[in-house]
Scaffold this active site. Structure first.
Site, PDB file in Angstrom:
ATOM      1  N   ASP A  48       0.852  -1.163   0.000  1.00 48.88           N
ATOM      2  CA  ASP A  48       0.000   0.000   0.000  1.00 48.88           C
ATOM      3  C   ASP A  48       0.902   1.231   0.000  1.00 48.88           C
ATOM      4  O   ASP A  48       2.082   1.138   0.294  1.00 48.88           O
ATOM      5  CB  ASP A  48      -1.000  -0.191   1.153  1.00 48.88           C
ATOM      6  CG  ASP A  48      -0.991   0.850   2.206  1.00 48.88           C
ATOM      7  OD1 ASP A  48      -2.024   1.465   2.331  1.00 48.88           O
ATOM      8  OD2 ASP A  48      -0.001   1.004   2.910  1.00 48.88           O
TER       9      ASP A  48
ATOM     10  N   GLU B  16      -4.379  13.595   8.152  1.00 55.16           N
ATOM     11  CA  GLU B  16      -4.581  14.586   7.086  1.00 55.16           C
ATOM     12  C   GLU B  16      -5.462  15.721   7.607  1.00 55.16           C
ATOM     13  O   GLU B  16      -5.141  16.894   7.463  1.00 55.16           O
ATOM     14  CB  GLU B  16      -5.241  13.946   5.863  1.00 55.16           C
ATOM     15  CG  GLU B  16      -4.338  13.012   5.057  1.00 55.16           C
ATOM     16  CD  GLU B  16      -4.336  11.583   5.595  1.00 55.16           C
ATOM     17  OE1 GLU B  16      -4.896  11.358   6.694  1.00 55.16           O
ATOM     18  OE2 GLU B  16      -3.774  10.703   4.928  1.00 55.16           O
TER      19      GLU B  16
ATOM     20  N   PHE C  20     -14.381  10.748   7.362  1.00 54.07           N
ATOM     21  CA  PHE C  20     -13.761  10.196   6.157  1.00 54.07           C
ATOM     22  C   PHE C  20     -13.985   8.695   6.085  1.00 54.07           C
ATOM     23  O   PHE C  20     -13.946   7.997   7.086  1.00 54.07           O
ATOM     24  CB  PHE C  20     -12.254  10.468   6.179  1.00 54.07           C
ATOM     25  CG  PHE C  20     -11.514   9.727   5.107  1.00 54.07           C
ATOM     26  CD1 PHE C  20     -11.644  10.100   3.776  1.00 54.07           C
ATOM     27  CD2 PHE C  20     -10.724   8.630   5.425  1.00 54.07           C
ATOM     28  CE1 PHE C  20     -10.981   9.399   2.779  1.00 54.07           C
ATOM     29  CE2 PHE C  20     -10.054   7.930   4.435  1.00 54.07           C
ATOM     30  CZ  PHE C  20     -10.190   8.318   3.106  1.00 54.07           C
TER      31      PHE C  20
ATOM     32  N   GLN D 137     -14.420   4.397   1.261  1.00 47.79           N
ATOM     33  CA  GLN D 137     -15.371   4.213   0.171  1.00 47.79           C
ATOM     34  C   GLN D 137     -15.731   5.544  -0.483  1.00 47.79           C
ATOM     35  O   GLN D 137     -15.665   5.686  -1.686  1.00 47.79           O
ATOM     36  CB  GLN D 137     -16.656   3.544   0.683  1.00 47.79           C
ATOM     37  CG  GLN D 137     -16.665   2.049   0.520  1.00 47.79           C
ATOM     38  CD  GLN D 137     -16.010   1.373   1.709  1.00 47.79           C
ATOM     39  OE1 GLN D 137     -15.674   2.028   2.696  1.00 47.79           O
ATOM     40  NE2 GLN D 137     -15.811   0.062   1.611  1.00 47.79           N
ATOM     41  N   THR D 138     -16.114   6.533   0.351  1.00 47.48           N
ATOM     42  CA  THR D 138     -16.539   7.818  -0.210  1.00 47.48           C
ATOM     43  C   THR D 138     -15.348   8.671  -0.600  1.00 47.48           C
ATOM     44  O   THR D 138     -15.436   9.524  -1.459  1.00 47.48           O
ATOM     45  CB  THR D 138     -17.367   8.611   0.806  1.00 47.48           C
ATOM     46  OG1 THR D 138     -16.553   8.859   1.950  1.00 47.48           O
ATOM     47  CG2 THR D 138     -18.605   7.834   1.227  1.00 47.48           C
TER      48      THR D 138
ATOM     49  N   SER E 141     -14.678  13.755   3.328  1.00 49.88           N
ATOM     50  CA  SER E 141     -15.125  14.017   4.684  1.00 49.88           C
ATOM     51  C   SER E 141     -15.662  15.444   4.704  1.00 49.88           C
ATOM     52  O   SER E 141     -15.464  16.185   3.740  1.00 49.88           O
ATOM     53  CB  SER E 141     -13.972  13.857   5.673  1.00 49.88           C
ATOM     54  OG  SER E 141     -12.929  14.756   5.353  1.00 49.88           O
TER      55      SER E 141
ATOM     56  N   ASP F 299      -1.165  -1.432   6.430  1.00 47.47           N
ATOM     57  CA  ASP F 299      -1.307  -1.037   7.820  1.00 47.47           C
ATOM     58  C   ASP F 299      -2.709  -0.566   8.165  1.00 47.47           C
ATOM     59  O   ASP F 299      -3.098  -0.543   9.314  1.00 47.47           O
ATOM     60  CB  ASP F 299      -0.301   0.072   8.157  1.00 47.47           C
ATOM     61  CG  ASP F 299      -0.498   1.310   7.289  1.00 47.47           C
ATOM     62  OD1 ASP F 299      -1.274   1.234   6.324  1.00 47.47           O
ATOM     63  OD2 ASP F 299       0.132   2.332   7.580  1.00 47.47           O
TER      64      ASP F 299
ATOM     65  N   ASP G 151      -6.985  -1.959   4.559  1.00 43.24           N
ATOM     66  CA  ASP G 151      -6.162  -3.043   4.019  1.00 43.24           C
ATOM     67  C   ASP G 151      -6.557  -4.399   4.591  1.00 43.24           C
ATOM     68  O   ASP G 151      -6.144  -5.439   4.079  1.00 43.24           O
ATOM     69  CB  ASP G 151      -4.675  -2.823   4.353  1.00 43.24           C
ATOM     70  CG  ASP G 151      -4.143  -1.534   3.761  1.00 43.24           C
ATOM     71  OD1 ASP G 151      -4.560  -1.201   2.635  1.00 43.24           O
ATOM     72  OD2 ASP G 151      -3.328  -0.880   4.424  1.00 43.24           O
TER      73      ASP G 151
HETATM   74  N1  ATP Z   1      -9.314  12.946   5.927  1.00 50.20           N
HETATM   75  C1  ATP Z   1      -9.676  12.935   4.653  1.00 50.20           C
HETATM   76  N2  ATP Z   1     -10.726  13.644   4.231  1.00 50.20           N
HETATM   77  C2  ATP Z   1     -11.084  13.615   2.961  1.00 50.20           C
HETATM   78  N3  ATP Z   1     -10.472  12.923   2.008  1.00 50.20           N
HETATM   79  C3  ATP Z   1      -9.417  12.204   2.351  1.00 50.20           C
HETATM   80  C4  ATP Z   1      -8.957  12.157   3.685  1.00 50.20           C
HETATM   81  N4  ATP Z   1      -7.884  11.339   3.748  1.00 50.20           N
HETATM   82  C5  ATP Z   1      -7.700  10.894   2.503  1.00 50.20           C
HETATM   83  N5  ATP Z   1      -8.611  11.402   1.647  1.00 50.20           N
HETATM   84  C6  ATP Z   1      -8.739  11.122   0.217  1.00 50.20           C
HETATM   85  O1  ATP Z   1      -9.172   9.780   0.043  1.00 50.20           O
HETATM   86  C7  ATP Z   1      -8.253   9.069  -0.768  1.00 50.20           C
HETATM   87  C8  ATP Z   1      -8.208   7.612  -0.351  1.00 50.20           C
HETATM   88  O2  ATP Z   1      -7.659   7.470   0.945  1.00 50.20           O
HETATM   89  P1  ATP Z   1      -7.262   6.027   1.488  1.00 50.20           P
HETATM   90  O3  ATP Z   1      -6.816   6.172   2.890  1.00 50.20           O
HETATM   91  O4  ATP Z   1      -8.290   5.047   1.140  1.00 50.20           O
HETATM   92  O5  ATP Z   1      -6.050   5.652   0.597  1.00 50.20           O
HETATM   93  P2  ATP Z   1      -4.608   6.252   0.666  1.00 50.20           P
HETATM   94  O6  ATP Z   1      -4.281   6.492   2.098  1.00 50.20           O
HETATM   95  O7  ATP Z   1      -4.499   7.389  -0.280  1.00 50.20           O
HETATM   96  O8  ATP Z   1      -3.744   5.149   0.061  1.00 50.20           O
HETATM   97  P3  ATP Z   1      -3.193   3.845   0.753  1.00 50.20           P
HETATM   98  O9  ATP Z   1      -4.198   2.826   0.398  1.00 50.20           O
HETATM   99  O10 ATP Z   1      -1.909   3.707   0.063  1.00 50.20           O
HETATM  100  O11 ATP Z   1      -3.067   4.116   2.232  1.00 50.20           O
HETATM  101  C9  ATP Z   1      -6.959   9.798  -0.578  1.00 50.20           C
HETATM  102  O12 ATP Z   1      -6.098   9.610  -1.646  1.00 50.20           O
HETATM  103  C10 ATP Z   1      -7.418  11.246  -0.482  1.00 50.20           C
HETATM  104  O13 ATP Z   1      -7.649  11.799  -1.763  1.00 50.20           O
HETATM  105 MG    MG Z   2      -4.540   4.987   3.870  1.00 52.87          MG
END
Ligand code: ATP
Ligand code: MG
Ligand code: K
Length: 710
Positions: free
Chosen positions: A320, A361, A388, A391-392, A395, A546, A550
């Site tokens: 990941d 974030e 957050f 799926q969507t 946030s 992690d 996942d």
């Molecule tokens: N706190 C948040 N609020 C809104 N959108 C978010 C937030 N954190 C992440 N995102 C958006 O959602 C997407 C998907 O996040 P997700 O955690 O599923 O995957 P990732 O962390 O980008 O990747 P990985 O699977 O490698 O951890 C991110 O790429 C970002 O664009």
């Molecule tokens: Mg992530």
């Protein structure tokens, strides 16, 4: 307090200083255990050694009989065979006991770190002041506990509130403190570790007796070990060979009687033991246990031997992105408004949408808005927060401000998600945003698009949605990634990065890190279906991750390695946990797996080749008197039939003990392809297995003659 820190150190030091396999206390315990394991019920699980032990009993009885009836010379010979048969079993027991020994010592050290702590159990959620003191063993799944600086964390769980630095050396052996925080992928805490600064509220995730430390103790001790399918298959093969040789040896007797040269029971038993695959039969379980132990030496806890074996055959590795390939502390670095929007109002909206966003974030956005624009996180009235989700990918917050029922909504999230959201609310998305998102993503950063909607009228009929701008989240690729992926490629393993992030950011990071391929905009479901797809194509898949998102994929993968820093969900789903949380640890995991498979293969080859030589030593000795034509077979020219048989039995026992270090350490690993590796092993262990016994048996025979023992 300081005592268990000391204990902790000793568990790590013990592991580090322990690379010599034979150390005093372990050796002593193993010697005792090898006698304990003579219990026939114990031997039942190992058919080859069971037969040898029965043979030892029979020859011992025979010895007593000859003692009474004579002749003395025969009694002396039978005694020699009986003693060395007992040694054969004891040596095999010793191999297993040595393999178990290190784990037992570690389990003892770990047990000492289990202290009885008091816990501060919250009476109700969100009220930190209101707690009762209870003993840690009284905590149950779901309980909320407050852990403050200096406290030992009373049980496994996830941080649901707060941030703290934690000393995890009790389980990882690393003295550098780690950060544990709510909301993100670093929320898991382990009972027995200590909070160094600040405070956290932890939701307990394991009942007493089922904690990580309990599982770890059971694992290193070997209590949880079960035979792997491969081991079972090999055991069946060894058992079949044993039965075949047993029948062959039994049918020899009428043949010998017919030739008027009956063969003694002792000789038949000796012949049988020499022919059955005692070398691998005696070392098989030690090889498996040692493989698990080598994982522990590398700070990886393998929940099953099967996972270790699968690691040896992995074809595809899925990683990941955030937190695994990158450092993972994705921080908001700037606000970029669209034309006509003030930077400050973008920051204001971003802040509003992040007030209750517990992800790293989200928190970094609050910090940036604060530092850059002096905006403050005053709690909003009538706010409904939208957390957050993977799926969507968004946030935000809904503000229900006015009596007229109007609604103000702010959303932030992945570009495509927010675009769809705006369009569905009747707004439009222009060229300008497209360009901005592309620029930020192409640099490897993650763009979060911020949009607002005004909803008017009781029925929500009038909506007005627009994009305000973009937040740039910066992340950094960890050092040394490219080299590690090159190494994996050499081992024949394809690396694929999977991420929930957009394709452009993913491509930029993939290029920088040097992975073979990537999959972007992945949801937990697509991660999982990618794995299933690969598996359907006959490939073995390893995955490191992690996050909670996942977890399903980690469970589906043949080898699922969870970072210790990750969430409980990930750690529970995986079949390995890396205490160092190093994603490239998988290289070592694969090496240990391959080494295990190679060691087993090499010693099986050696064992079977080995028995051929004993055949040449014993058969001529048995029948030479009756059939002088067999002289052609007598290429070893051993002194007497008795010395030939005894030498073969002694060699058969000594070879087990001689191979214990190899079984425990594993054969040397080289990153070669499967083909060349097989050829090399056949040459060394096949040919070696044929030649070594000829030399060894001849030498023992000479020695017996010199010492007048035969
Ligand atoms: N706190 C948040 N609020 C809104 N959108 C978010 C937030 N954190 C992440 N995102 C958006 O959602 C997407 C998907 O996040 P997700 O955690 O599923 O995957 P990732 O962390 O980008 O990747 P990985 O699977 O490698 O951890 C991110 O790429 C970002 O664009
Ligand atoms: Mg992530
Ligand atoms: K044998």
């Amino acid at each position: 307090m300081s005592t268990d820190t000391l204990e902790t150190k000793s568990w790590k030091t013990r592991r580090k200083s322990d690379n010599s396999i034979f150390n005093g206390p372990i050796l002593r315990r193993a010697l005792l255990d090898s006698l304990r394991k003579l219990d026939l019920r114990w031997q039942l699980k190992n058919p080859v050694m069971f037969v040898v032990e029965i043979g030892s009993v029979i020859t011992t009885v025979e010895f007593v009989r000859y003692l009474i009836t004579g002749p003395a010379s025969e009694a002396f010979f039978v005694f020699g065979v009986a003693v060395w048969l007992w040694f054969t079993v004891i040596f095999a027991n010793f191999a297993e006991a040595m393999a178990e020994g290190r784990g037992k010592a570690q389990a003892d050290a770990l047990r000492k770190t289990r202290t009885t702590t008091q816990a501060k159990r919250l009476k109700q959620q969100n009220r930190r002041e209101d707690y009762e003191e209870v003993a840690a063993p009284d905590l149950r799944k779901g309980d909320l506990v407050l852990v403050e600086a200096g406290d030992v964390i009373p049980g496994d769980g996830d941080v649901v509130e707060g941030v703290a630095s934690v000393d995890e050396s009790a389980i990882t052996g690393e003295s550098a403190p780690v950060i544990r925080e709510s909301g993100g992928d670093r929320s898991a805490v382990t009972g027995g570790t200590r909070v160094l600064s600040d405070w956290v509220v932890v939701q307990i995730s394991a009942n007493p007796g089922e904690t990580f430390l309990d599982r770890m103790i059971a694992l290193v001790e070997g209590a949880a070990r079960q035979k792997t399918p491969n081991e079972i298959a090999l055991n069946i093969l060894l058992a079949s060979l044993t039965i075949i040789f047993l029948l062959a040896v039994v049918t020899l007797e009428p043949f010998a009687i017919y030739s008027k040269n009956p063969v003694s029971i002792t000789t038949l038993v000796a012949l049988l033991v020499c022919l059955i695959p005692t070398t691998i039969g005696g070392l098989l379980s030690a090889i498996g246990i040692a493989g698990m132990d080598r994982m522990v030496q590398r700070n990886v806890l393998a929940m099953s031997g099967r996972a270790v074996e699968a690691a040896g055959d992995v074809d595809v590795l899925l990683l990941d992105k955030t937190g695994t390939i990158t450092l993972g502390n994705r921080m908001a670095s700037r606000f970029v408004p669209l034309q006509g929007v003030e930077e400050k109002s973008l920051a204001q909206a971003a802040l509003l949408s992040s007030l209750a966003d517990e992800t790293p974030e989200g928190r970094s956005i609050v910090v940036l808005a604060n530092e850059r624009y002096g905006l403050h996180d005053e709690a909003a009235e009538n706010a409904t927060f939208v957390p957050f989700s993977a799926q969507t990918r968004m946030s935000g917050v809904d503000l229900n401000g006015h009596a007229d029922g109007s609604l103000y909504k702010v959303r932030k999230g992945a570009a495509d998600s927010v675009k769809t959201y705006v369009q569905e609310a009747g707004g439009s998305v222009g060229e300008e945003l497209e360009k901005l998102v592309t620029t930020i993503a192409s640099s490897g950063s993650t763009p979060l698009v911020v949009a607002e909607t005004h909803v008017q009228g009781q029925d929500g009929s009038h909506q007005d949605a627009r994009v305000l701008g973009v937040i740039e989240l910066k992340d950094i690729v960890k050092g040394g990634m490219r080299e590690r992926f090159d190494q994996l490629r050499k081992m024949g393993i394809r690396t694929v990065m999977i991420t929930g992030d957009n394709p452009l950011t993913a491509a930029a990071i993939a290029r920088e890190a040097g992975v073979d391929d990537f999959l972007a905009q992945a949801t937990p479901e697509t991660k999982m279906s990618l794995i299933k797809e690969q598996q359907a194509g006959g490939r073995l898949v390893a995955m490191t991750g992690d996050g909670t998102n996942d977890a399903p994929a980690l469970a589906q993968a043949d080898v699922g390695v969870a970072m210790n820093t990750g969430t409980q969900a990930a750690k529970e789903a995986a079949n390995m946990v890396d205490l160092d949380s190093n994603p490239t640890k998988l290289i070592e995991v694969v090496e240990v797996g391959k080494q295990l498979l190679m060691t087993r293969g090499a010693l099986t080859t050696f064992s079977i080749a080995n028995d051929v030589a004993k055949y040449f030593a014993i058969i001529p000795a048995m029948f030479m008197v009756a059939f002088p034509q067999l002289e052609a077979l007598n290429i070893m020219h051993l002194a007497t039939p008795h010395s030939a048989i005894l030498s073969a039995v002694i060699f058969n026992a000594l070879i087990i003990i001689a191979l214990v270090p190899l079984a425990l350490r594993g054969v040397a690993y080289r990153p070669l392809g499967a083909g060349p590796l097989l050829r090399r092993n056949l040459l060394i262990y096949g040919l070696g297995g044929l030649i070594v016994p000829f030399v060894g048996i001849k030498l023992i025979d000479l020695l017996l003659v010199i010492l007048h023992l035969a």
